[in-house]
Write a protein that holds these residues in place. Sequence first.
Motif, short mmCIF file in Angstrom:
data_model
loop_
_atom_site.label_atom_id
_atom_site.label_comp_id
_atom_site.label_asym_id
_atom_site.label_seq_id
_atom_site.Cartn_x
_atom_site.Cartn_y
_atom_site.Cartn_z
N VAL A 1 0.86 -1.18 0.00
CA VAL A 1 0.00 0.00 0.00
C VAL A 1 0.90 1.23 0.00
CG1 VAL A 1 -1.78 1.29 1.24
CG2 VAL A 1 -1.81 -1.22 1.27
N ARG A 2 0.73 2.09 -1.01
CA ARG A 2 1.54 3.30 -1.11
C ARG A 2 0.66 4.53 -1.05
NH1 ARG A 2 6.79 2.26 -2.79
NH2 ARG A 2 7.15 0.39 -4.05
N ASP A 3 1.26 5.64 -0.55
CA ASP A 3 0.55 6.90 -0.61
C ASP A 3 0.85 7.60 -1.93
OD1 ASP A 3 3.07 8.10 -0.42
OD2 ASP A 3 2.86 8.64 1.69
N GLY A 4 0.32 8.82 -2.10
CA GLY A 4 0.47 9.53 -3.36
C GLY A 4 1.90 9.90 -3.69
N ASN A 5 2.78 9.89 -2.70
CA ASN A 5 4.20 10.21 -2.93
C ASN A 5 5.05 8.96 -3.14
OD1 ASN A 5 3.82 13.04 -2.57
ND2 ASN A 5 3.77 12.73 -0.34
N GLY A 6 4.39 7.80 -3.17
CA GLY A 6 5.13 6.56 -3.40
C GLY A 6 5.67 5.92 -2.14
N ASN A 7 5.37 6.49 -0.97
CA ASN A 7 5.86 5.93 0.29
C ASN A 7 5.10 4.65 0.64
OD1 ASN A 7 7.71 8.11 0.84
ND2 ASN A 7 5.92 9.35 1.34
N ALA A 8 5.82 3.62 1.07
CA ALA A 8 5.19 2.36 1.46
C ALA A 8 4.61 2.49 2.86
CB ALA A 8 6.22 1.24 1.42
N LEU A 9 3.33 2.16 3.01
CA LEU A 9 2.67 2.22 4.31
C LEU A 9 2.40 0.84 4.88
CD1 LEU A 9 0.05 5.06 3.74
CD2 LEU A 9 2.43 5.24 4.52
N LEU A 10 2.22 -0.15 4.00
CA LEU A 10 1.87 -1.49 4.48
C LEU A 10 2.18 -2.49 3.38
CD1 LEU A 10 0.32 -3.16 6.73
CD2 LEU A 10 -1.70 -2.92 5.27
N PHE A 11 2.75 -3.63 3.79
CA PHE A 11 2.91 -4.76 2.88
C PHE A 11 1.86 -5.80 3.28
CE2 PHE A 11 6.91 -2.59 2.58
CZ PHE A 11 7.33 -2.80 1.27
N CYS A 12 1.24 -6.44 2.31
CA CYS A 12 0.13 -7.33 2.65
C CYS A 12 0.05 -8.50 1.68
CB CYS A 12 -1.19 -6.56 2.67
SG CYS A 12 -1.54 -5.60 1.18
N ASP A 13 -0.65 -9.55 2.14
CA ASP A 13 -0.81 -10.74 1.30
C ASP A 13 -2.02 -10.58 0.39
OD1 ASP A 13 -3.10 -11.29 2.84
OD2 ASP A 13 -2.02 -12.66 4.16
N GLU A 14 -2.33 -11.62 -0.37
CA GLU A 14 -3.41 -11.55 -1.36
C GLU A 14 -4.75 -11.25 -0.71
OE1 GLU A 14 -3.07 -11.55 -4.50
OE2 GLU A 14 -1.18 -12.56 -4.99
N ALA A 15 -5.05 -11.96 0.38
CA ALA A 15 -6.34 -11.76 1.05
C ALA A 15 -6.47 -10.36 1.62
CB ALA A 15 -6.52 -12.81 2.14
N GLN A 16 -5.40 -9.87 2.22
CA GLN A 16 -5.45 -8.52 2.79
C GLN A 16 -5.60 -7.47 1.70
OE1 GLN A 16 -1.72 -8.91 4.79
NE2 GLN A 16 -2.63 -9.49 6.75
N ALA A 17 -4.91 -7.66 0.59
CA ALA A 17 -5.03 -6.71 -0.51
C ALA A 17 -6.46 -6.67 -1.04
CB ALA A 17 -4.06 -7.08 -1.63
N ALA A 18 -7.07 -7.85 -1.21
CA ALA A 18 -8.45 -7.91 -1.70
C ALA A 18 -9.40 -7.22 -0.74
CB ALA A 18 -8.86 -9.36 -1.92
N ALA A 19 -9.19 -7.41 0.56
CA ALA A 19 -10.05 -6.76 1.55
C ALA A 19 -9.89 -5.25 1.51
CB ALA A 19 -9.71 -7.29 2.95
N LEU A 20 -8.67 -4.77 1.39
CA LEU A 20 -8.45 -3.32 1.36
C LEU A 20 -9.08 -2.68 0.13
CD1 LEU A 20 -4.77 -2.98 2.64
CD2 LEU A 20 -6.86 -2.19 3.78
N LEU A 21 -9.11 -3.41 -0.98
CA LEU A 21 -9.69 -2.84 -2.19
C LEU A 21 -11.18 -2.55 -2.03
CD1 LEU A 21 -7.85 -4.93 -4.95
CD2 LEU A 21 -7.51 -2.51 -4.38
N LEU A 22 -11.84 -3.24 -1.10
CA LEU A 22 -13.24 -2.93 -0.83
C LEU A 22 -13.42 -1.49 -0.37
CD1 LEU A 22 -14.45 -6.08 1.18
CD2 LEU A 22 -14.99 -5.51 -1.20
#
Length: 404
Positions: free
Chosen positions: A344-365
């Motif tokens: 997960v990156r912010d608008g400046n490209g900074n990394a805020l969180l690394f996540c697995d497939e399930a977490q990424a799918a949940a965040l996209l909601l």
Amino acid sequence: MTDDPLFTALRLGNHALPGIWRYLLPRDAQWLLLPAERLASCERCYWVRLGKCREDCRCCTYFPQLPNYLVGLALKDPASRDAMRGVVETGHALPEGLLAAPRHFRLAVQSHAEDRFGEDPELVCPFLRQDDYLCGIHAYRNSICATFFCEHDHSDAGAALWQALQALTGHAETALAQWAMDQAGVSSADYLAQMNNLADDIDALSDGDGLSAQSGWSPLARDTLWGRWLGQECAFFEACADAVMARRDDLYEIACEQPLRQADAYEDALLAWLPEAIRGAATPTTHGEPVPLPELWYQLQLKVRQLWALPFGEGEVQLAGGLAVHVNPKDDRFSRAHDEPHIVRDGNGNALLFCDEAQAAALLLFREPQVLGEALLAREEIEALDDARGMLAECMRRGILVEC
């Protein structure tokens, strides 16, 4: 070792904490919900992977101030006995437990002032095993080691929780060490008065010439502070452990009732003895009445409740502005230090969180506002998470999910 709980790790979530915490803390502490701290793994040091510290140092350029009864428990355990005996016999112990002598303390403060934490082999903890870089007295480590994490799943809110736990356990450790000292036949009040009497000449309290992390306490300091126990230090520490073992079911109450004393004159003199250029890197001494243990326990419980609180049914939550979920490119040292396939990156490209497939799918909601409630928890993407509430709370505390 036997199956005695004092010698067996206390499991809270995925954390293996000192066994004595079963008795040192209030009984309800066994139900504390602690952050997993996934990155802070001793087996796979995150800071080493990032290049922030040396593999043979890690976050262990620190001499542990270990209370006397924990020293005694380690001496009773065949797995840690030899390592502990070696440190005690080289003059690094006083009746309160293991304590860095002034010259060693000065080098540690200088290392912090020069931002060399984790990079100075001379200051490596004597209990860090050099064959696998794990702690040789893990079951008997102090509250600072047990609550320190290089990174926090919940950012500042997680750090505040662990600080509250350290304040509680650190107070209890000191109180119990003073009680155990009294039980073993060394007056804690007299001992601290003698420490204050030695404050006039801090230079005379370390062994050897010049600055060295190997400098233990000088013969003058040991003769004065050990008295009749000089030369029988290991026996004294085991006597402290025996006192604690005999009263194990009362340890929290004992710690609550024990007057907490400190050698104020010695602590002030030690700080003043440091060169002015590095003095600010040392933890300042505090005077006055300490916060009572029940109040520290209340503050910890409050931090835990705040960490996991979620605004269920109270409004909508969405991804913070400018955030997006990307594939982990693994194109630099930072991203390669993470096995997770998404970032997960912010608008400046900074990394805020690394996540697995399930977490990424949940965040996209949460690209669209969502109400935190039973309907959301029933969504396929949320049900796929190992710990849905934990992940949602983590993202709220890190500012990845925000109320809208």
